[in-house]
Design an enzyme around this catalytic site. Structure first.
Site, PDB file in Angstrom:
ATOM      1  N   ILE A   1       0.826  -1.204   0.000  1.00  0.00           N
ATOM      2  CA  ILE A   1       0.000   0.000   0.000  1.00  0.00           C
ATOM      3  C   ILE A   1       0.861   1.255   0.000  1.00  0.00           C
ATOM      4  O   ILE A   1       0.571   2.232  -0.684  1.00  0.00           O
ATOM      5  CB  ILE A   1      -0.943   0.006   1.227  1.00  0.00           C
ATOM      6  CG1 ILE A   1      -1.919  -1.166   1.165  1.00  0.00           C
ATOM      7  CG2 ILE A   1      -1.691   1.326   1.344  1.00  0.00           C
ATOM      8  CD1 ILE A   1      -2.805  -1.170  -0.062  1.00  0.00           C
ATOM      9  N   GLU A   2       1.945   1.229   0.764  1.00  0.00           N
ATOM     10  CA  GLU A   2       2.794   2.412   0.904  1.00  0.00           C
ATOM     11  C   GLU A   2       3.591   2.720  -0.357  1.00  0.00           C
ATOM     12  O   GLU A   2       3.729   3.881  -0.742  1.00  0.00           O
ATOM     13  CB  GLU A   2       3.759   2.228   2.087  1.00  0.00           C
ATOM     14  CG  GLU A   2       3.118   2.382   3.452  1.00  0.00           C
ATOM     15  CD  GLU A   2       2.776   3.835   3.760  1.00  0.00           C
ATOM     16  OE1 GLU A   2       3.391   4.740   3.171  1.00  0.00           O
ATOM     17  OE2 GLU A   2       1.881   4.067   4.592  1.00  0.00           O
TER      18      GLU A   2
END
Length: 501
Positions: A154-155
């Site tokens: 996600i990051e």
């Protein structure tokens, strides 16, 4: 990831909710009819990262087989019932100390990752073979949930060179202050926020600290994104509630989507096969690499010259070195190499160390016309980006490094856009066989059909990458799409392939 590391005193007043699932929950699995939640989204930073994945300059290192190419062109989505989603999320919840909710917010993001943006998910599935073994090892050492590895997807979309507009960097998107606070070295030559191992250890320390504040992994994840201050404020505004889903409406909008994004990505990876997702190839796997300690100053160019590995591969495996140069360090710096190149490195180690080291053009050519610069003999040219161009392709065409091209043009990552003007310092211009000349003047290599299509006649030794380089705005992916009927592993001289539609 937030830069905030200050603890709010309110946390000291909060009773921990514990690691175990809520006692009031019954062991039956609720099945909810799905309705899309318009309040959750994939934030712009993630979209930018995924766009970069699709235009990765290192895709020249990838090898898609016929089945991969066919899957990329496919638009078929596997339909799953509400009850199946409920059972799968329930099973994930039972196997993890992280609470996996089954609600419309999570389901909306699952639909994004396994259907609407499945090609990007497939690329990160491929990248995971390089980073997940390392993550799992470090999470295991710290006795933390293995599912936290999905946070890095996600990051950063598993890109160690990922940069955010706010200045966060690396697989775990550390801001400068937070990275320094958790022991990451950041200087003119090295940025350990982009070191896969060291940044993962720092992320584990930070996540463990955040979990210690709330004793709840969903709240810890929210604090990783928004900072403890914003989470504490949401707790106060909710009347002291200590559950992410109960305080969610009081959080910043990005954080309202952040935890559903994480839970949905974890689901997409766990049930990729069931949704027909294919892990697209990545140049190398973690188990195919090893590390060595280097104490002397060494440049990537010298290592590449003596070992046969490319500078691009060295950049891929060692993203923490900002100028493609490993500085001298009495304690030693880590260099990661493919195992198959280790013998060549050790055989040439003394020669590599003795060779003069020239810094990457990141610094040398920013002021190429300076009288003090030793490279003033280099000429400058300007390139106008065309639709379909990839930064790595342009760099190779002019015989310069990708990091050099980024530095000269103030580019972070690899995103470029049609019409953009690039400054390039070169030793010599591309030869007369460059893509534009060949495509326009060669009668032996190309011909146009009455349908307007342009064809290339394959020569002995041609690869898709070689052919794509010859034609302006054409990528390997374009060639695969336009010639889906061809088995590119068995290309023969004289065969004709479409290079322009």
């Amino acid at each position: 990831m937030s830069n905030e590391i200050v603890v709010d005193p309110i946390i000291m007043k909060i009773e921990p909710i514990g690691e175990f699932k809520r006692a009031s929950e019954e062991m039956q699995i609720p099945v909810l009819p799905f309705e899309e939640d318009a309040d959750v989204l994939v934030d712009n930073r993630t979209i930018d990262l995924w766009d970069d994945l699709l235009n990765d300059p290192l895709k020249k290192l990838y090898e898609y087989d016929e089945a991969d190419s066919a899957w990329i062109k496919s638009s078929t989505n596997i339909q799953v019932s509400d009850s199946t989603y409920a059972e799968r999320l329930f099973d994930m919840d039972q196997k993890s100390p992280i609470y996996f909710a089954n609600n419309n917010s999570v389901r909306t993001m699952i639909n994004v990752f396994v259907n609407r943006q499945k090609h990007q998910t497939a690329l990160t599935l491929g990248r995971s073979k390089m980073y997940f073994p390392l993550y799992e090892q470090i999470l295991d050492e710290n006795e933390m949930p293995y599912e936290l590895k999905y946070l890095s997807v996600i990051e950063s979309a598993l890109r160690p060179d990922a940069h955010s507009r706010m200045g966060a960097k690396g697989l775990w998107q550390f801001m400068y202050a937070t990275g320094k606070a958790y022991g990451l070295d950041i200087n003119s030559y090295v940025d350990e926020r982009m070191d896969p191992e060291k940044s993962t250890r720092a992320a584990c320390k930070y996540l463990k600290y955040l979990h210690g504040l709330y004793n709840d992994w969903n709240l810890a994840l929210a604090a990783y994104n928004a900072g403890p201050g914003n989470v504490n404020k949401a707790i106060r505004r909710s009347g002291g509630k200590r559950d992410y889903w109960q305080i969610r409406r009081y959080l910043p909008r990005e954080t309202r989507s952040y935890v559903p994004n994480f839970l949905a990505m974890a689901y997409a990876f766990e049930y990729a096969k069931e949704h027909g997702l294919r892990a697209l190839p990545y140049p190398i796997a973690f188990y195919e690499t090893d590390t060595i300690i280097v104490k002397k100053q060494v440049s990537f160019a010298n290592v590449a010259r003596h070992t046969g590995i490319t500078v691009s591969e060295l950049e891929l495996l060692n993203p923490e070195y900002k100028k493609n140069l490993i500085p001298m360090n009495r304690q030693g710096n880590v260099l990661r190499l493919p195992k198959k190149h280790l013998d060549k490195y050790f055989a040439a180690e003394d020669a590599i160390a003795k060779e003069p080291v020239v810094e990457q053009l990141t610094t040398n050519y920013k002021n190429a016309n300076s009288s003090k610069n030793t490279n003033t003999k280099r000429d400058v040219t300007y390139y106008r980006v065309c639709s379909g161009d990839v930064l790595g392709t342009i760099a190779e065409r002019y015989g310069v490094g990708l990091s050099q091209l980024r530095a000269w043009n103030n580019i972070r990552g690899s995103r470029i856009y049609p019409g953009q003007k690039l400054t390039i310092y070169y030793n010599k211009l591309p030869s007369s066989s460059s893509k534009t000349t060949v495509a326009k003047t060669s009668t032996k290599e190309t011909f146009a059909s009455n349908t307007g299509k342009l064809y290339h006649t394959v020569r002995k030794g041609d690869t898709l990458w070689d052919i794509a380089k010859l034609y302006n705005g054409v990528s390997v992916y374009d060639l695969e799409r336009w010639n889906s009927h061809i088995n590119f592993k068995k290309m023969k001289p004289g065969q004709r392939i479409i290079v322009k539609k």
